[in-house]
Design an enzyme around this catalytic site. Structure first.
Site, PDB file in Angstrom:
ATOM      1  N   GLN A 100       0.733  -1.163   0.118  1.00  0.00           N
ATOM      2  CA  GLN A 100      -0.119  -0.018   0.040  1.00  0.00           C
ATOM      3  C   GLN A 100       1.073   1.252   0.027  1.00  0.00           C
ATOM      4  O   GLN A 100       0.434   2.265  -0.123  1.00  0.00           O
ATOM      5  CB  GLN A 100      -0.898  -0.067   1.201  1.00  0.00           C
ATOM      6  CG  GLN A 100      -1.895  -1.140   1.261  1.00  0.00           C
ATOM      7  CD  GLN A 100      -2.512  -0.980   2.642  1.00  0.00           C
ATOM      8  OE1 GLN A 100      -3.528  -0.748   3.062  1.00  0.00           O
ATOM      9  NE2 GLN A 100      -1.861  -1.749   3.592  1.00  0.00           N
ATOM     10  N   ASN A 101       2.019   1.075   0.272  1.00  0.00           N
ATOM     11  CA  ASN A 101       2.983   2.020   0.312  1.00  0.00           C
ATOM     12  C   ASN A 101       3.518   2.641  -1.042  1.00  0.00           C
ATOM     13  O   ASN A 101       3.377   2.145  -2.079  1.00  0.00           O
ATOM     14  CB  ASN A 101       4.421   1.729   0.998  1.00  0.00           C
ATOM     15  CG  ASN A 101       4.049   1.078   2.422  1.00  0.00           C
ATOM     16  OD1 ASN A 101       3.104   1.507   3.187  1.00  0.00           O
ATOM     17  ND2 ASN A 101       5.191   0.420   2.954  1.00  0.00           N
ATOM     18  N   VAL A 102       3.836   3.951  -1.009  1.00  0.00           N
ATOM     19  CA  VAL A 102       4.157   4.585  -2.094  1.00  0.00           C
ATOM     20  C   VAL A 102       5.618   5.073  -2.202  1.00  0.00           C
ATOM     21  O   VAL A 102       5.982   5.996  -3.035  1.00  0.00           O
ATOM     22  CB  VAL A 102       3.064   6.114  -2.322  1.00  0.00           C
ATOM     23  CG1 VAL A 102       1.779   5.682  -2.285  1.00  0.00           C
ATOM     24  CG2 VAL A 102       3.643   7.029  -1.058  1.00  0.00           C
ATOM     25  N   ASP A 103       6.384   4.594  -0.981  1.00  0.00           N
ATOM     26  CA  ASP A 103       7.618   5.116  -1.256  1.00  0.00           C
ATOM     27  C   ASP A 103       8.776   4.710  -1.807  1.00  0.00           C
ATOM     28  O   ASP A 103       9.976   4.946  -1.932  1.00  0.00           O
ATOM     29  CB  ASP A 103       8.023   5.249   0.591  1.00  0.00           C
ATOM     30  CG  ASP A 103       7.928   3.876   1.205  1.00  0.00           C
ATOM     31  OD1 ASP A 103       7.731   3.737   2.205  1.00  0.00           O
ATOM     32  OD2 ASP A 103       8.109   2.771   0.523  1.00  0.00           O
ATOM     33  N   HIS A 118      -1.432   1.473  -4.423  1.00  0.00           N
ATOM     34  CA  HIS A 118      -1.777   3.006  -3.990  1.00  0.00           C
ATOM     35  C   HIS A 118      -0.695   3.869  -4.800  1.00  0.00           C
ATOM     36  O   HIS A 118      -0.585   5.070  -4.563  1.00  0.00           O
ATOM     37  CB  HIS A 118      -1.563   3.419  -2.594  1.00  0.00           C
ATOM     38  CG  HIS A 118      -2.958   2.727  -1.767  1.00  0.00           C
ATOM     39  ND1 HIS A 118      -2.650   2.705  -0.385  1.00  0.00           N
ATOM     40  CD2 HIS A 118      -4.010   1.736  -2.046  1.00  0.00           C
ATOM     41  CE1 HIS A 118      -3.966   1.678  -0.018  1.00  0.00           C
ATOM     42  NE2 HIS A 118      -4.418   1.462  -1.243  1.00  0.00           N
ATOM     43  N   CYS A 147       1.375  20.697 -17.621  1.00  0.00           N
ATOM     44  CA  CYS A 147       1.769  19.598 -18.591  1.00  0.00           C
ATOM     45  C   CYS A 147       2.215  20.207 -19.679  1.00  0.00           C
ATOM     46  O   CYS A 147       1.427  21.145 -20.379  1.00  0.00           O
ATOM     47  CB  CYS A 147       0.510  19.141 -18.746  1.00  0.00           C
ATOM     48  SG  CYS A 147       0.526  17.758 -20.235  1.00  0.00           S
ATOM     49  N   GLY A 187       2.573  -4.395   9.080  1.00  0.00           N
ATOM     50  CA  GLY A 187       2.846  -2.993   9.284  1.00  0.00           C
ATOM     51  C   GLY A 187       1.874  -2.079   8.717  1.00  0.00           C
ATOM     52  O   GLY A 187       1.846  -1.224   8.000  1.00  0.00           O
ATOM     53  N   ASN A 213       3.029  -6.970  13.459  1.00  0.00           N
ATOM     54  CA  ASN A 213       2.788  -5.534  13.944  1.00  0.00           C
ATOM     55  C   ASN A 213       2.842  -5.376  15.335  1.00  0.00           C
ATOM     56  O   ASN A 213       2.326  -6.235  16.067  1.00  0.00           O
ATOM     57  CB  ASN A 213       1.292  -5.304  13.339  1.00  0.00           C
ATOM     58  CG  ASN A 213       0.877  -3.799  13.565  1.00  0.00           C
ATOM     59  OD1 ASN A 213       1.184  -3.175  14.611  1.00  0.00           O
ATOM     60  ND2 ASN A 213      -0.011  -3.265  12.862  1.00  0.00           N
ATOM     61  N   PRO A 214       3.533  -4.290  15.836  1.00  0.00           N
ATOM     62  CA  PRO A 214       3.770  -4.346  17.410  1.00  0.00           C
ATOM     63  C   PRO A 214       2.465  -3.954  18.030  1.00  0.00           C
ATOM     64  O   PRO A 214       2.316  -4.203  19.250  1.00  0.00           O
ATOM     65  CB  PRO A 214       4.858  -3.017  17.557  1.00  0.00           C
ATOM     66  CG  PRO A 214       4.675  -2.180  16.252  1.00  0.00           C
ATOM     67  CD  PRO A 214       4.242  -3.437  15.249  1.00  0.00           C
TER      68      PRO A 214
HETATM   69  N1  APR Z   1       6.665  -2.439  12.134  1.00  0.00           N
HETATM   70  C1  APR Z   1       5.685  -2.979  11.902  1.00  0.00           C
HETATM   71  N2  APR Z   1       4.273  -2.202  12.079  1.00  0.00           N
HETATM   72  C2  APR Z   1       4.394  -0.958  12.630  1.00  0.00           C
HETATM   73  C3  APR Z   1       5.821  -0.550  13.001  1.00  0.00           C
HETATM   74  C4  APR Z   1       6.765  -1.163  12.820  1.00  0.00           C
HETATM   75  N3  APR Z   1       7.876  -0.977  13.100  1.00  0.00           N
HETATM   76  N4  APR Z   1       5.356   0.861  13.452  1.00  0.00           N
HETATM   77  C5  APR Z   1       4.107   1.121  13.371  1.00  0.00           C
HETATM   78  N5  APR Z   1       3.549  -0.152  12.966  1.00  0.00           N
HETATM   79  C6  APR Z   1       1.941  -0.491  12.318  1.00  0.00           C
HETATM   80  C7  APR Z   1       1.026   0.217  13.421  1.00  0.00           C
HETATM   81  O1  APR Z   1       0.745  -0.315  14.310  1.00  0.00           O
HETATM   82  C8  APR Z   1      -0.171   0.457  12.369  1.00  0.00           C
HETATM   83  O2  APR Z   1      -1.058  -0.556  12.616  1.00  0.00           O
HETATM   84  O3  APR Z   1       1.738   0.078  11.033  1.00  0.00           O
HETATM   85  C9  APR Z   1       0.437   0.293  10.965  1.00  0.00           C
HETATM   86  C10 APR Z   1       0.294   1.741  10.105  1.00  0.00           C
HETATM   87  O4  APR Z   1      -1.031   1.713  10.069  1.00  0.00           O
HETATM   88  P1  APR Z   1      -1.387   3.219   9.178  1.00  0.00           P
HETATM   89  O5  APR Z   1      -0.851   4.089   9.666  1.00  0.00           O
HETATM   90  O6  APR Z   1      -3.084   3.025   8.977  1.00  0.00           O
HETATM   91  O7  APR Z   1      -0.983   2.886   7.578  1.00  0.00           O
HETATM   92  P2  APR Z   1      -1.448   1.803   6.495  1.00  0.00           P
HETATM   93  O8  APR Z   1      -2.318   0.783   6.974  1.00  0.00           O
HETATM   94  O9  APR Z   1      -0.171   1.481   5.562  1.00  0.00           O
HETATM   95  O10 APR Z   1      -2.588   2.917   5.714  1.00  0.00           O
HETATM   96  C11 APR Z   1      -3.395   2.309   4.494  1.00  0.00           C
HETATM   97  O11 APR Z   1      -4.180   4.552   4.204  1.00  0.00           O
HETATM   98  O12 APR Z   1      -4.130   6.505   4.184  1.00  0.00           O
HETATM   99  C12 APR Z   1      -3.995   5.666   3.547  1.00  0.00           C
HETATM  100  O13 APR Z   1      -3.169   5.337   1.342  1.00  0.00           O
HETATM  101  C13 APR Z   1      -2.751   5.333   2.906  1.00  0.00           C
HETATM  102  O14 APR Z   1      -1.613   3.310   2.140  1.00  0.00           O
HETATM  103  C14 APR Z   1      -2.293   4.085   3.076  1.00  0.00           C
HETATM  104  C15 APR Z   1      -3.372   3.392   3.761  1.00  0.00           C
HETATM  105 ZN    ZN Z   2      -1.716  17.306 -20.002  1.00  0.00          ZN
END
Ligand code: APR
Ligand code: ZN
Length: 249
Positions: A100-103, A118, A147, A187, A213-214
């Protein structure tokens, strides 16, 4: 944290492993998550900054916010959690990495064939004609680039709230969830659909479900194994034990 021996046994015999990652896997690379107490959505309003309406009502604010995030991401480096998933790709006969990450830290770590649900924050395209944009992005006064083809505004190639996910990516991810033997949710708060559907599809299709996930999530009651620690610690540990079990070390 002790990794259950039964999980290592299952993984040693697994043919097809699929992984879904979220912002948490990049947390130890210094990139904020979204919903943690210190996350992005605690400081910024997602509807103002990560939606078409937000961009239409204030394109310059959205553009500057993505430039700010890109700056942090460009300085970040993959952490041991990302690197452990590169090892997953080598260990398992069949492996699919869905993010789901964009990085793009998975790709920078060396993972190949990453399914980006995403989009990504590195590339840009025209809001009007969708043409990919390779021109200057750092204009004076944070101005939104235009553009060269149609004069439309340039936007980051991420999927915004309310937008359709890339259908090909979603189909591939659902197929992986249906066919894999083991599905990892790593995560992610498992709250944002349709990505959050994937672990349930995997479970219903007979896969063993593992969460890394912690913190507990809405998915936690349904998983077969929970590794309740940072992915930067849990995943390398798991790779080490698995390599020992398979005599790869
Ligand atoms: N290792 C593993 N998990 C971790 C760590 C870590 N070091 N630190 C935090 N987390 C967990 C948190 O406990 C949380 O459950 O990562 C999760 C992050 O959740 P979100 O912030 O909701 O991120 P994500 O689930 O990727 O969000 C999904 O929502 O905003 C939109 O498009 C965006 O892709 C994103 C989507
Ligand atoms: Zn254009």
């Amino acid at each position: 944290m002790e990794i259950p021996g039964t999980l290592i046994e299952i993984l040693a015999k697994a043919n097809y492993v699929a992984v879904l990652t979220g912002a948490g896997i990049s947390a130890e690379s210094g990139i904020k998550t979204f919903r943690d107490p210190d996350g992005l959505w605690a400081k910024f309003n997602p509807m103002e900054l990560a939606s078409i309406d937000g961009f239409m009502s204030n394109p310059q604010r959205v553009w500057e916010w993505y430039q700010y995030r890109r700056d942090i991401i460009n300085k970040a480096v993959p952490n041991p959690g990302h690197l452990a998933l590169v090892e997953f790709e080598k260990i398992f006969p069949k492996f699919t990495l869905i993010t789901q990450n964009v990085d793009r830290l998975h790709q920078r770590a060396g993972s190949t064939n990453v399914i980006e649900l995403h989009g990504n924050i590195i590339e840009n395209h025209c809001f009007s004609c969708k043409e990919p944009y390779f021109g200057e992005t750092d204009l004076p006064g944070g101005e939104v680039p235009r553009c060269p083809k149609c004069g439309g505004m340039i936007r980051p190639s991420v999927v915004w709230f309310g937008e359709m996910l890339p259908i090909e990516a979603l189909n591939q991810a659902e197929e992986a969830a249906m066919e894999c033997d083991v599905f990892f949710s790593i995560g992610t708060s498992a709250e944002v659909y349709p990505a959050a559907n994937l672990p349930y599809i995997a479970k219903r299709s007979g896969a063993v479900l593992v969460e890394v996930n912690p913190n507990p999530t809405v998915l936690s009651p349904y998983v077969d194994f929970r590794i309740a620690e940072s992915s930067a610690i849990g995943l390398p540990n798991l790779v080490r034990l698995l390599k020992q079990k398979k005599g790869l070390e």
